[in-house]
Design an enzyme around this catalytic site. Structure first.
Site, PDB file in Angstrom:
ATOM      1  N   LYS A 117     -11.259  14.261  -5.540  1.00 15.98           N
ATOM      2  CA  LYS A 117     -10.834  15.665  -5.050  1.00 15.98           C
ATOM      3  C   LYS A 117      -8.771  15.644  -5.139  1.00 15.98           C
ATOM      4  O   LYS A 117      -8.265  15.968  -5.977  1.00 15.98           O
ATOM      5  CB  LYS A 117     -10.769  15.727  -3.499  1.00 15.98           C
ATOM      6  CG  LYS A 117     -12.958  16.841  -3.418  1.00 15.98           C
ATOM      7  CD  LYS A 117     -13.312  16.899  -2.405  1.00 15.98           C
ATOM      8  CE  LYS A 117     -12.615  16.160  -1.524  1.00 15.98           C
ATOM      9  NZ  LYS A 117     -13.597  14.618  -1.396  1.00 15.98           N
ATOM     10  N   ARG A 139      -9.358   2.131  -3.334  1.00  8.41           N
ATOM     11  CA  ARG A 139      -7.931   2.278  -2.647  1.00  8.41           C
ATOM     12  C   ARG A 139      -7.642   2.106  -1.297  1.00  8.41           C
ATOM     13  O   ARG A 139      -6.501   2.590  -0.799  1.00  8.41           O
ATOM     14  CB  ARG A 139      -8.647   4.670  -2.306  1.00  8.41           C
ATOM     15  CG  ARG A 139      -7.193   5.477  -2.160  1.00  8.41           C
ATOM     16  CD  ARG A 139      -7.434   6.378  -1.769  1.00  8.41           C
ATOM     17  NE  ARG A 139      -8.848   6.843  -0.528  1.00  8.41           N
ATOM     18  CZ  ARG A 139      -9.396   8.048  -0.347  1.00  8.41           C
ATOM     19  NH1 ARG A 139      -9.314   8.677  -1.055  1.00  8.41           N
ATOM     20  NH2 ARG A 139      -9.592   7.352   0.496  1.00  8.41           N
ATOM     21  N   ARG A 162     -18.900   8.501   7.210  1.00  4.36           N
ATOM     22  CA  ARG A 162     -18.201   9.487   6.394  1.00  4.36           C
ATOM     23  C   ARG A 162     -19.487  10.329   5.573  1.00  4.36           C
ATOM     24  O   ARG A 162     -19.208  11.152   5.238  1.00  4.36           O
ATOM     25  CB  ARG A 162     -16.888   9.060   5.183  1.00  4.36           C
ATOM     26  CG  ARG A 162     -15.745   8.853   6.539  1.00  4.36           C
ATOM     27  CD  ARG A 162     -14.569   8.316   5.802  1.00  4.36           C
ATOM     28  NE  ARG A 162     -13.951   9.296   4.879  1.00  4.36           N
ATOM     29  CZ  ARG A 162     -13.430   8.225   3.757  1.00  4.36           C
ATOM     30  NH1 ARG A 162     -12.295   7.015   4.149  1.00  4.36           N
ATOM     31  NH2 ARG A 162     -12.282   8.752   2.708  1.00  4.36           N
ATOM     32  N   ARG A 192     -15.725  22.206   4.782  1.00  2.00           N
ATOM     33  CA  ARG A 192     -16.906  21.304   4.878  1.00  2.00           C
ATOM     34  C   ARG A 192     -18.537  21.388   5.806  1.00  2.00           C
ATOM     35  O   ARG A 192     -18.866  20.444   6.311  1.00  2.00           O
ATOM     36  CB  ARG A 192     -16.117  20.025   5.684  1.00  2.00           C
ATOM     37  CG  ARG A 192     -15.159  19.105   5.032  1.00  2.00           C
ATOM     38  CD  ARG A 192     -14.179  17.921   5.381  1.00  2.00           C
ATOM     39  NE  ARG A 192     -14.907  16.494   4.646  1.00  2.00           N
ATOM     40  CZ  ARG A 192     -13.966  16.121   3.768  1.00  2.00           C
ATOM     41  NH1 ARG A 192     -13.044  16.990   4.338  1.00  2.00           N
ATOM     42  NH2 ARG A 192     -14.112  14.613   3.843  1.00  2.00           N
ATOM     43  N   ARG A 207      -4.892   3.919   4.221  1.00  2.00           N
ATOM     44  CA  ARG A 207      -5.505   4.435   4.868  1.00  2.00           C
ATOM     45  C   ARG A 207      -6.407   3.999   5.885  1.00  2.00           C
ATOM     46  O   ARG A 207      -7.543   3.708   5.958  1.00  2.00           O
ATOM     47  CB  ARG A 207      -6.430   5.945   4.009  1.00  2.00           C
ATOM     48  CG  ARG A 207      -6.089   7.560   3.840  1.00  2.00           C
ATOM     49  CD  ARG A 207      -5.971   8.380   3.228  1.00  2.00           C
ATOM     50  NE  ARG A 207      -7.261   8.667   3.570  1.00  2.00           N
ATOM     51  CZ  ARG A 207      -8.398   9.699   3.350  1.00  2.00           C
ATOM     52  NH1 ARG A 207      -7.930  10.001   1.786  1.00  2.00           N
ATOM     53  NH2 ARG A 207      -9.368   9.871   3.594  1.00  2.00           N
TER      54      ARG A 207
END
Ligand code: AP5
Ligand code: MG
Length: 187
Positions: free
Chosen positions: A14, A128, A146, A89, A134
């Protein structure tokens, strides 16, 4: 005004796709995840409360993100629309968005969903983790939570938007360029 929703599981791409979309169509890109991470970074009270939930792979309360979206709709000028990344969401957030837009006689333009299988989610997020640092990318447990949160609370939105004729989906497993072209063909 255009109100696009960029939808998809964690790590689907996204954020990666949002920049080109926002540029091409003069949209304001709003990522609720990025806004929350900015709050955490700034050490605000909201950030402190959000951090515990985010690092557990859970969602922050609907009212928090709904407030963030409403304040940006009211303050951002000079764009042809908005690109919502990671919002809504939950069904409650989707309903709140519809009500907010309805007040201005506006509506969701379309939902563009980037779809990848669960195994690829883990692969992409772990890839990532080293680059972006993160906190919610760091542990496999958080990534799994998640994914569970996505399936239980967010996936039901597909039916919500299909019922309203707004849902469009692209295969997110190709290269970044292939996914971008597929998205542009739907906008
Ligand atoms: P958020 O920041 O929205 O995270 P997310 O939904 O888990 O999605 P990601 O940002 O992880 O993935 P992405 O789809 O943007 O993928 P990206 O482009 O980076 O939310 C974080 C947390 O905040 C939530 O868990 C929740 O706690 C809270 N939150 C946020 N919004 C909320 C809301 N509305 N309500 C309640 N709580 C909320 O790509 C991933 C990686 O893959 C990158 O390394 C990228 O380079 C790579 N990649 C991308 N595309 C490709 C491709 N085609 N081929 C190969 N690699 C690719
Ligand atoms: Mg993102």
């Amino acid at each position: 005004m255009k109100y696009y929703i960029l939808f998809g599981p964690p790590g689907a791409g996204k954020g990666t796709q949002a920049t080109a979309m926002a540029e091409k169509y003069n949209l304001c890109h709003i990522s609720t995840g990025e806004l929350l991470r900015a709050e955490i970074h700034a050490g605000t009270e909201l950030g402190k409360q959000a951090a515990a939930l985010i690092n557990d792979g859970k969602l922050v309360p609907d009212s928090v993100v709904e407030g963030m979206i409403a304040s940006r709709f009211a303050s951002v000028k000079g764009v042809d629309g908005f690109l919502l990344d990671g919002f809504p969401r939950t069904l409650e957030q989707a309903e709140a968005l519809d009500e907010l837009l309805d007040e201005d006689a506006e509506m969701v333009t379309s939902v563009i969903s980037i779809m990848i299988p669960d195994g690829m989610i883990v692969e992409r997020i772990q890839g990532r983790a080293a680059k972006e640092g993160r906190a919610d990318d760091a542990s496999l447990d958080t990534i799994r939570h998640r994914i569970e949160t996505y399936h239980s609370q967010t996936e039901p939105l597909i039916a919500y938007y299909k019922a309203r004729g707004k849902y469009k989906e692209v295969d997110g497993t190709g290269t970044i360029g292939q996914v971008r072209d597929a998205i542009f063909s739907l906008m």
